[in-house]
Design a protein around this motif. Sequence first.
Motif, PDB file in Angstrom:
ATOM      1  N   ASN A   1     -11.387  -0.543 -12.083  1.00  0.00           N
ATOM      2  CA  ASN A   1     -10.694   0.654 -11.664  1.00  0.00           C
ATOM      3  C   ASN A   1     -10.392   0.679 -10.177  1.00  0.00           C
ATOM      4  N   GLY A   2      -9.125   0.868  -9.827  1.00  0.00           N
ATOM      5  CA  GLY A   2      -8.800   0.989  -8.417  1.00  0.00           C
ATOM      6  C   GLY A   2      -8.688  -0.334  -7.695  1.00  0.00           C
ATOM      7  N   ALA A   3      -8.715  -1.441  -8.428  1.00  0.00           N
ATOM      8  CA  ALA A   3      -8.656  -2.745  -7.781  1.00  0.00           C
ATOM      9  C   ALA A   3      -7.278  -3.010  -7.193  1.00  0.00           C
ATOM     10  N   GLY A   4      -6.268  -2.354  -7.714  1.00  0.00           N
ATOM     11  CA  GLY A   4      -4.920  -2.560  -7.187  1.00  0.00           C
ATOM     12  C   GLY A   4      -3.980  -3.200  -8.194  1.00  0.00           C
ATOM     13  N   LYS A   5      -4.335  -3.175  -9.458  1.00  0.00           N
ATOM     14  CA  LYS A   5      -3.495  -3.806 -10.473  1.00  0.00           C
ATOM     15  C   LYS A   5      -2.160  -3.078 -10.599  1.00  0.00           C
ATOM     16  N   THR A   6      -2.251  -1.789 -10.702  1.00  0.00           N
ATOM     17  CA  THR A   6      -1.013  -1.005 -10.807  1.00  0.00           C
ATOM     18  C   THR A   6      -0.170  -1.186  -9.559  1.00  0.00           C
ATOM     19  N   THR A   7      -0.847  -1.189  -8.436  1.00  0.00           N
ATOM     20  CA  THR A   7      -0.142  -1.371  -7.176  1.00  0.00           C
ATOM     21  C   THR A   7       0.582  -2.718  -7.156  1.00  0.00           C
ATOM     22  N   LEU A   8      -0.066  -3.730  -7.694  1.00  0.00           N
ATOM     23  CA  LEU A   8       0.559  -5.056  -7.739  1.00  0.00           C
ATOM     24  C   LEU A   8       1.854  -5.001  -8.553  1.00  0.00           C
TER      25      LEU A   8
ATOM     26  N   GLY B   1       0.834  -1.194   0.000  1.00  0.00           N
ATOM     27  CA  GLY B   1       0.000   0.000   0.000  1.00  0.00           C
ATOM     28  C   GLY B   1       0.864   1.237   0.000  1.00  0.00           C
ATOM     29  N   TYR B   2       0.206   2.350   0.260  1.00  0.00           N
ATOM     30  CA  TYR B   2       0.915   3.632   0.257  1.00  0.00           C
ATOM     31  C   TYR B   2       0.766   4.256   1.623  1.00  0.00           C
ATOM     32  N   GLY B   3       1.883   4.447   2.295  1.00  0.00           N
ATOM     33  CA  GLY B   3       1.809   5.016   3.628  1.00  0.00           C
ATOM     34  C   GLY B   3       0.891   4.167   4.494  1.00  0.00           C
TER      35      GLY B   3
ATOM     36  N   PRO C   1       5.435   1.401 -17.063  1.00  0.00           N
ATOM     37  CA  PRO C   1       4.628   1.873 -15.929  1.00  0.00           C
ATOM     38  C   PRO C   1       3.385   2.632 -16.369  1.00  0.00           C
ATOM     39  N   GLU C   2       2.438   2.676 -15.466  1.00  0.00           N
ATOM     40  CA  GLU C   2       1.290   3.556 -15.679  1.00  0.00           C
ATOM     41  C   GLU C   2       1.834   4.983 -15.762  1.00  0.00           C
ATOM     42  N   GLY C   3       1.391   5.717 -16.729  1.00  0.00           N
ATOM     43  CA  GLY C   3       1.903   7.073 -16.903  1.00  0.00           C
ATOM     44  C   GLY C   3       3.150   7.129 -17.764  1.00  0.00           C
TER      45      GLY C   3
ATOM     46  N   ALA D   1      -3.662  13.585  -6.151  1.00  0.00           N
ATOM     47  CA  ALA D   1      -2.589  12.608  -6.308  1.00  0.00           C
ATOM     48  C   ALA D   1      -2.965  11.315  -5.606  1.00  0.00           C
ATOM     49  N   GLY D   2      -2.718  10.205  -6.262  1.00  0.00           N
ATOM     50  CA  GLY D   2      -2.911   8.923  -5.596  1.00  0.00           C
ATOM     51  C   GLY D   2      -4.266   8.305  -5.800  1.00  0.00           C
ATOM     52  N   LEU D   3      -5.095   8.891  -6.635  1.00  0.00           N
ATOM     53  CA  LEU D   3      -6.370   8.241  -6.934  1.00  0.00           C
ATOM     54  C   LEU D   3      -6.213   7.411  -8.208  1.00  0.00           C
TER      55      LEU D   3
ATOM     56  N   LYS E   1      -3.596   0.639   3.034  1.00  0.00           N
ATOM     57  CA  LYS E   1      -3.267  -0.650   2.424  1.00  0.00           C
ATOM     58  C   LYS E   1      -4.113  -0.830   1.167  1.00  0.00           C
ATOM     59  N   VAL E   2      -3.504  -1.380   0.143  1.00  0.00           N
ATOM     60  CA  VAL E   2      -4.224  -1.584  -1.102  1.00  0.00           C
ATOM     61  C   VAL E   2      -4.334  -3.063  -1.444  1.00  0.00           C
ATOM     62  N   LEU E   3      -3.258  -3.789  -1.269  1.00  0.00           N
ATOM     63  CA  LEU E   3      -3.278  -5.230  -1.544  1.00  0.00           C
ATOM     64  C   LEU E   3      -3.406  -5.994  -0.238  1.00  0.00           C
TER      65      LEU E   3
ATOM     66  N   PRO F   1       4.894   7.071  -6.656  1.00  0.00           N
ATOM     67  CA  PRO F   1       3.964   6.803  -5.559  1.00  0.00           C
ATOM     68  C   PRO F   1       4.176   7.816  -4.454  1.00  0.00           C
ATOM     69  N   ARG F   2       3.138   8.414  -4.040  1.00  0.00           N
ATOM     70  CA  ARG F   2       3.295   9.332  -2.929  1.00  0.00           C
ATOM     71  C   ARG F   2       2.207   9.019  -1.908  1.00  0.00           C
ATOM     72  N   THR F   3       2.523   9.349  -0.697  1.00  0.00           N
ATOM     73  CA  THR F   3       1.555   9.062   0.338  1.00  0.00           C
ATOM     74  C   THR F   3       0.457  10.100   0.275  1.00  0.00           C
TER      75      THR F   3
ATOM     76  N   GLU G   1      -4.613  -5.085 -18.228  1.00  0.00           N
ATOM     77  CA  GLU G   1      -5.333  -4.447 -19.331  1.00  0.00           C
ATOM     78  C   GLU G   1      -6.781  -4.207 -18.972  1.00  0.00           C
ATOM     79  N   GLN G   2      -7.350  -3.179 -19.550  1.00  0.00           N
ATOM     80  CA  GLN G   2      -8.779  -2.955 -19.394  1.00  0.00           C
ATOM     81  C   GLN G   2      -9.547  -3.695 -20.480  1.00  0.00           C
ATOM     82  N   ASN G   3      -8.899  -3.861 -21.587  1.00  0.00           N
ATOM     83  CA  ASN G   3      -9.533  -4.512 -22.717  1.00  0.00           C
ATOM     84  C   ASN G   3      -9.543  -6.025 -22.487  1.00  0.00           C
TER      85      ASN G   3
HETATM   86  N1  LIG Z   1       0.517   6.932  -5.297  1.00  0.00           N
HETATM   87  C1  LIG Z   1      -0.527   6.552  -4.545  1.00  0.00           C
HETATM   88  N2  LIG Z   1      -0.674   7.059  -3.308  1.00  0.00           N
HETATM   89  C2  LIG Z   1      -1.735   6.713  -2.550  1.00  0.00           C
HETATM   90  N3  LIG Z   1      -2.688   5.863  -2.922  1.00  0.00           N
HETATM   91  C3  LIG Z   1      -2.593   5.322  -4.142  1.00  0.00           C
HETATM   92  C4  LIG Z   1      -1.500   5.640  -5.007  1.00  0.00           C
HETATM   93  N4  LIG Z   1      -1.664   4.975  -6.153  1.00  0.00           N
HETATM   94  C5  LIG Z   1      -2.789   4.249  -6.002  1.00  0.00           C
HETATM   95  N5  LIG Z   1      -3.341   4.458  -4.792  1.00  0.00           N
HETATM   96  C6  LIG Z   1      -4.569   3.840  -4.283  1.00  0.00           C
HETATM   97  O1  LIG Z   1      -4.474   2.464  -4.419  1.00  0.00           O
HETATM   98  C7  LIG Z   1      -5.697   1.886  -4.841  1.00  0.00           C
HETATM   99  C8  LIG Z   1      -5.445   0.961  -6.033  1.00  0.00           C
HETATM  100  O2  LIG Z   1      -4.942   1.718  -7.099  1.00  0.00           O
HETATM  101  P1  LIG Z   1      -4.271   1.103  -8.389  1.00  0.00           P
HETATM  102  O3  LIG Z   1      -3.716   2.224  -9.156  1.00  0.00           O
HETATM  103  O4  LIG Z   1      -3.374   0.017  -8.023  1.00  0.00           O
HETATM  104  O5  LIG Z   1      -5.536   0.506  -9.146  1.00  0.00           O
HETATM  105  P2  LIG Z   1      -5.671  -0.083 -10.597  1.00  0.00           P
HETATM  106  O6  LIG Z   1      -6.292  -1.383 -10.418  1.00  0.00           O
HETATM  107  O7  LIG Z   1      -4.374  -0.032 -11.291  1.00  0.00           O
HETATM  108  O8  LIG Z   1      -6.692   0.923 -11.218  1.00  0.00           O
HETATM  109  P3  LIG Z   1      -6.737   1.587 -12.683  1.00  0.00           P
HETATM  110  O9  LIG Z   1      -7.441   0.624 -13.511  1.00  0.00           O
HETATM  111  O10 LIG Z   1      -7.525   2.837 -12.481  1.00  0.00           O
HETATM  112  O11 LIG Z   1      -5.365   1.844 -13.098  1.00  0.00           O
HETATM  113  C9  LIG Z   1      -6.611   3.044  -5.171  1.00  0.00           C
HETATM  114  O12 LIG Z   1      -7.574   3.128  -4.184  1.00  0.00           O
HETATM  115  C10 LIG Z   1      -5.742   4.251  -5.140  1.00  0.00           C
HETATM  116  O13 LIG Z   1      -6.413   5.336  -4.563  1.00  0.00           O
END
Ligand SMILES: Nc1ncnc2c1ncn2[C@@H]1O[C@H](COP(=O)(O)OP(=O)(O)OP(=O)(O)O)[C@@H](O)[C@H]1O
Lengths: 241, 252, 293, 397, 333
Positions: free
Chosen positions: A41-48, A15-17, A86-88, B148-150, A20-22, E7-9, A196-198
Amino acid sequence: MSAHAFLTVEDLHAGYGAGKVLHGIGFDVAEGEICAVLGPNGAGKTTLLRALCGMIRTEGVLRLDGVALPRRRPESVARMGVAHVPEGRGTFAPLSVAENLRLGAYTRRDRAAVAEDIERVYDYFPVLRERRAQAAGSLSGGEQQMVAIGRALMSRPRLILLDEPSLGLAPLVTRELFQIVRAVNERERTTVILVEQNAHLTLEFAHRAHVLETGRVVLSGAAADIRADAQVARAYLGIEG
Amino acid sequence: MLEVSGLTVRFGGITALDHVGFTVRPGDMVGLIGPNGAGKTTLFNCLTRRYQADEGTVRWDGADLLAVAPHAIVAMGIARTFQNLGLFPELSVRDNVLVGAHRHAKAGFLSAALRLPSVRREEAALRAEADALLDRLDLAAVADHPAAGLPFGTLKRIELARALAARPRLLLLDEPCNGLSHGEVDEFAALLRALREERELTVIVVEHHMGFVMGICDRVVCLEFGSKIADGTPAEVQNDQAVRDAYLGAAA
Amino acid sequence: MADFIQQLVEGLGAGAIYASLALALVLIYRFTGIVNFAQGEMAMFATFIAWQLVQAGVPFWLALGATLAIAFGGGMLIERVVIRPVEGAPELALVIVTLGLFILVNAAAGWIWSFLIKDFPSPFPGGALDAGGVHLSYSTLGVLGVVAVVMGLLYILFRYTKIGLAMRAVASNPASARLLGIRVSGVLALGWGLAALVGAVSGVLVAPVLFLEPTMMGGVLIYAFAAATLGGFDSPVGAVVGGLVVGIAETLAGAYVGVIGSDLKIGVPLAVIIGVLLFRPQGLFGRAAVERA
Amino acid sequence: GRGEDGATTAGDGTCQGQQTTGITDDAVKLGGIYPLSGPTSAYGEIPKGVKAYFDYLNAEKGGVNGRKIEYIVRDDGYQPPKSVEEARRLNEQDNVFALFQTLGTPTSSAVMEYANQRQVPQVFVSSGASKWGADPVKHPWTIGWQPSYLSEGRIYGQYLERERPSAKVAILYQNDDYGKDLRTGFVEEIAGSGVTVVAEQTYEATDPSVDPQMRNLAGSGADVFLNITTPKFGSQALAADAANTAWNPLHIINNVASSNTVLKPVGFDKVQNIVSAAFLKDPSDPQWADDPEMALYEAKMAQYAPGLDTKNAFYSLGWASAGAMEKALAAMQCPTREGLMAAVRGLSDVRSDLLLPGVTMNTGPQDGYPIETLQLQRFQGERWNLFGEPIDTRKAG
Amino acid sequence: MSDVDIPRTARLAVPSATALRRLAVALVAVAACVAPFQLEPFRVFQLTMVLVYAVALLGLNLLVGHAGQISLGHGGFFAIGAYTAAVMLDRWDTPHVLTLPAAMAVTFALGFGLGVPALRLRGLYLALVTMTIAIFLVPLLKRFESVTGGSMGLTLSRPEPPSWTGLAEDQWLYFLALAVATAAGLAVWSLLRSRVGRALHAVRDNEIAAEVMGVRLARYKTLAFAWSAMLAGAAGAVNTWVIAFVSPDSFTVNLSILLLAGIVVGGLGSTFGPLLGGAFVLFVPTLAQDVNQAAPGVVFGVVIILIMYVAPRGLAGLAGRGGRFLDQALRKK
Ligand SMILES: Nc1ncnc2c1ncn2[C@@H]1O[C@H](COP(=O)(O)OP(=O)(O)OP(=O)(O)O)[C@@H](O)[C@H]1O
Ligand SMILES: Nc1ncnc2c1ncn2[C@@H]1O[C@H](COP(=O)(O)OP(=O)(O)OP(=O)(O)O)[C@@H](O)[C@H]1O
Ligand SMILES: CC(C)C[C@H](N)C(=O)O
Ligand SMILES: [Mg+2]
Ligand SMILES: [Mg+2]
């Protein structure tokens, strides 16, 4: 079973700070496999993906080819043969397209082969050849996405993490992209984790797939099976028919 | 009504837009498609005065848009979103949206510093409007969160909310479906349709998601290498050979 | 006329000194994206080390070599100990850390070596070239020569080497650079090491002219900032051209413009800088940032 | 209401009603303010000499009249607002008896109003500005010590009028009160004589170097160069003069930069026959090697401030001024602040250690300048040679 | 522009943190009013100086923390404010209060004038150009001796407490400074919570997007510069009242640098950053000499570095973290 897996993920938390995300992700990826990670959206894929390559702190087991990954910094993970789109996109904006690509091969020593690979990337994405001396930051969105993908391929990775690589690409290029990934996968036995979204296209193309929801794996299986099961597909992925 | 004609933009050796012309009638929903690097975003950048056009004219409601200062575009009723996000990362989601309403308020440095009653009234009104908009776009839950972070999809929605806060008549959307899953794209299409009705919007939307474009647009314009290669109903454009060759590929 | 040329030569001499430190500033800016307030003090400290070695009987050139090595190591150490803990903090926080370092190093040098001025041997022969009534001292020539060489080396480093490319990548986007296997900390440490080394060269060039003492580089730093600003903070050629322009502008102003007089002559390079930046906000040789919507 | 300083007023007999803050029968507390940090921290060496002297005095002489001296040093970084703060701290928190030595003109100026308003002695200000003694009525609580820059400038003027009546002079001076005062003294003195100023240049204390100024002066064709600089710039100017073989003026360097520690880095061979004026013995000058006062200084510095380079003239300056302070304390009729001011305003031919022979301290109700005697000296070989008689600028002026 | 996603908090705003903050503000306000009656005059004087610096830092914070432009020359505006007041007092015996608006007007105008060219410069370049201007100011003040008193400076009078207040001079000065600081603080606070503040933040975060949303970059940046200069000027004027002496050496470039350090250490963009920064500017050098008199700079340098280690977003950020921690702890109960 994880003994032979190329990549092992067990009870992964990240997670971030404070947030927790995963919440305990687990799955294996075999060498040479294309593994799709799907989810809303927001499931945590990027975080993974970030967790896999050491960009954020994690808890749990992460093993690449038998080597434990946690506490490794992204540069060390990269040096183990992991490339990340990376995303972005993470473009080096002031550097030229060619320089961006050369940086992809930063850890390689074989200069001649690197030159060849750059040509190959230009063959994949001909528009980049025309733009090679241009500052990457001035490219169009889709062109920058091509740079990011090309740059990742330049390292000849053993594992490539693709975070929505088709984002912003024209339909034709998206198709080509999938062909390229498959070709690399087949030719060099590169393992692929594809977010992927697709979902449609992705499932057609991946070997296995995992569906994430709010930081947990809710469904795993062979991609073909998931696609075939219309009900599952609709429930989890919103794919109609 | 928006009339673009002979619009040309060059960067060094590259001609990003090459004598592009088309018109958009009030209330239209126009899709703008084309290969990567075709000049779609560049066109938006011209309309919002980010880029200087080398040739051509753009008229909006009879006024010459190319003579308007960049910050005054929004006052002409034009708002946009960005392909790669142009949010204010440290501001809360609500404040991001409130910046969108910048032109609907008057407070200056002095009146704001003195917190005059007029400023307070104005502020309260803006907030109410912004909160309504956040509700409408399902963003109320994250209103106080910094941008940031969404997740990416959410950020795109915030951008839309910010653009809407400007109460535009012409809305320019640059790849709004990026990062949305299939189901979400459909939801978004429905939302956009509804918003268009409610707010009497004219919309130009750049998108690579063909299902979306063909489903929602009244008209589609296709660019390639900066030139317009097709302009017609979705069905016409979809079946246009040049468009298929350049953009859609055989399978589409 | 000869007098005018003489003034030019003097301006060049002063400018070369500013340029030498400006090169170190540019170097660290290219590597790490920050301005290093402590650059001058680090140079001064290194020069004291050289002086100490010479005092201890080490032959001059050996002492010089050792000092450069120590400076390089010291720079890396500073990165490791002082900078790395704040890596990733907002840019200004880093700048303020270098400011803390400035104050710290200056005070430490005074504490160790006192503020009594010291005579530092010149690496160049005394005497001067005489041409048509114009004096060009070997020391000025030497400084110019060293500055040119350092500039050339930096140019090659930035332009043609892999580490130069990595360094630009790190400065532009460290997170991405990491993903490509670039050891960002290593690159930053190298940047600090090299900047400290170039700074030490500057200190050794400056000390014989200005005399060695803890505040030796204070004034030079200001002019070096001016030089780098004028030339463009990311260009070694700019640093040198900027330094020379500032040196010459200041000297000529002090000499010829009566109303200005020597007390206000610092206003002339200032005016030049502002004038130039209004037309080229990125400095003479700096690169404009790539920006697109 | 509150806000008055907590000074207790007591005393008996004739001293009735006077301030006894900071002084008891066996102790007296003094506070000094110096730049210990920042670009002028070189002056931060001075209090070390002071401290060594007081330590010596306390340990070996039992203090002054049985009173041990407690000496508190504060740092103002040469910033006037900070000087005020530190002065207040010393007076209000530390309850010092007197401010002994505040260093610098702007800093001491900022303190002066406070000191006089609150009636705190500000004695032996370490600055040669003329303002410390200029108005004893308005500022009875402040007094300087060293010869004023104005009078030093006058001495150089007189010297030239005598020795080189048609001299053409080039002047380099620091662009602040000190440089301007010295220059003014010189220029006023030579007014109407055959001595003329043909070129002037200033520098800022923050400049890296005075080389450009030196070259502009060299072009003036002057045959005398008056060097009004602080040590670092003094060395630079000396070196620049030496390096320019085409210009060989008579080089007069002001007292501030005349220490051997300034000359040595330039090279003694390059500074032969330069002229200066002095009122103190320079510890780095071999001519004082056998001087008993200097021997005492050397010995006691080694004992009470070990590890310091005693050749640094800042230490001997501190030492000498501390000696002067001892004399002032000893001369007090009343052990009160008023008593101290009366003592420092009533010095008559008082000598203290390390003053040059013939130099004494003299003050009076209308004379706020303790030392006004200087002697000219010429650098020869590795030492300064005094020449002529000590010049009392009071009489000469 | 920046599509980097480091990534930022997320700095979550906890709602009841506002309640906590209000309490803190109330406490500070009460303490501020009671302090001068409880503390020794010297301490009161120190607090007065903290307030003076805090006003200057409010201005700097507006510019650097909120509008995203860096100035290394705010000591210059402080000096101009101080000198404006000083010259008025010295030449025309102007009543003290009148010198404050005059100083503000002068620095506002200068700030505005400088803000126009400054518009074209970014980050570093702006910082260094403003620094050079601050450096140039010192010889300039010395040059016009007849007005400024040259390098000797000007000695002035302090404002006298009106007898009805029954206050001592130090207390009176303190309340004057407190009034100025409070007014400035409230003005800035209101400003930032308005359309103007959002526009400044928008410009700081993303100029392009801000402009597209209708923010006039030139206007906002120039006015931010001018307001910021004006606050520094106000601080300068109050400084003149308190110190009653000005000289060019009071306003060397070190002051500008110290001010920037003060606001970064205090907390850029935070509400209480200026106050904490003011305390830092005033107290830490003193602390440093108490620790090591031989070389206070060593301690001062180390302290700066350590603070940035512990609190890279400044002391206010640290306090904020502490507050949130407290808040969470309280809520768990
Ligand atoms: N840099 C960050 N700082 C704080 N929270 C974050 C950060 N990046 C993502 N999050 C949080 O982590 C959760 C999961 O985000 P993540 O980007 O992993 O989702 P995703 O599955 O990749 O979504 P998407 O399809 O929109 O890319 C979200 O609730 C988001 O708010
Ligand atoms: N500022 C610039 N400098 C140089 N070239 C530019 C600049 N802006 C755009 N271009 C070029 O102009 C072309 C058109 O870019 P544009 O961003 O309009 O494409 P697009 O149609 O939006 O593509 P995509 O679908 O990938 O977003 C691209 O080839 C791009 O490299
Ligand atoms: C405002 C900008 C940062 C946005 C960017 N140019 C985009 O198109 O996404
Ligand atoms: Mg994602
Ligand atoms: Mg685009």
